[in-house]
Design a protein around this motif. Structure first.
Motif: not given
Length: 131
Positions: A19-23, A68-75, A98-101
């Protein structure tokens, strides 16, 4: 190593940092103790943008990764072709957030991109007691 779950503290860390690194995307490797994912390893030289995160796997310390782990800035938390390529190099369990994390906006995948169950384990429980 058979993975039994992920510690709640490790999952909370993943959700907060995503959440803190988004987008921008966040990326790291997963480390397990006694079959439970307990830590996220962030490799030096990792580059993040709004459409990808590139980890420098040659920077991996002398620690075995279980995934691994990674985020997507979308849902959208479905793995892309690039995600699947990374999955094949970094272990058996791969988390995408993804959002809303929050606790409902993540999934764990196997190296082929199929959803797999990953129970969240209360961090207060001694890992030796987990069956």
């Amino acid at each position: 190593m058979k993975i039994k779950g992920i510690e709640s503290d490790a999952l909370n860390f993943i959700l907060k940092v995503s959440e803190s690194t988004a987008p921008l995307e966040f990326a790291g490797l997963l480390h397990a103790d006694n079959g439970v994912i307990t830590e996220v390893i962030v490799l030096p030289g990792t580059e993040s943008s709004s459409c990808s995160a590139i980890m420098r796997l040659f920077m991996m310390p002398n620690i075995k990764s279980v995934g691994s782990v990674h985020s997507h800035p979308s849902p959208n938390i479905k793995p892309s072709k690039a995600d699947l390529q990374m999955f094949s190099k970094t272990g058996s369990h791969h988390i995408i957030v993804g959002k809303p994390f929050d606790e409902k906006s993540w999934k764990c995948y196997d190296r082929n991109g199929y959803v797999q169950d990953l129970p969240v384990i209360d961090s207060e429980i001694n890992n030796d007691e987990i069956v």
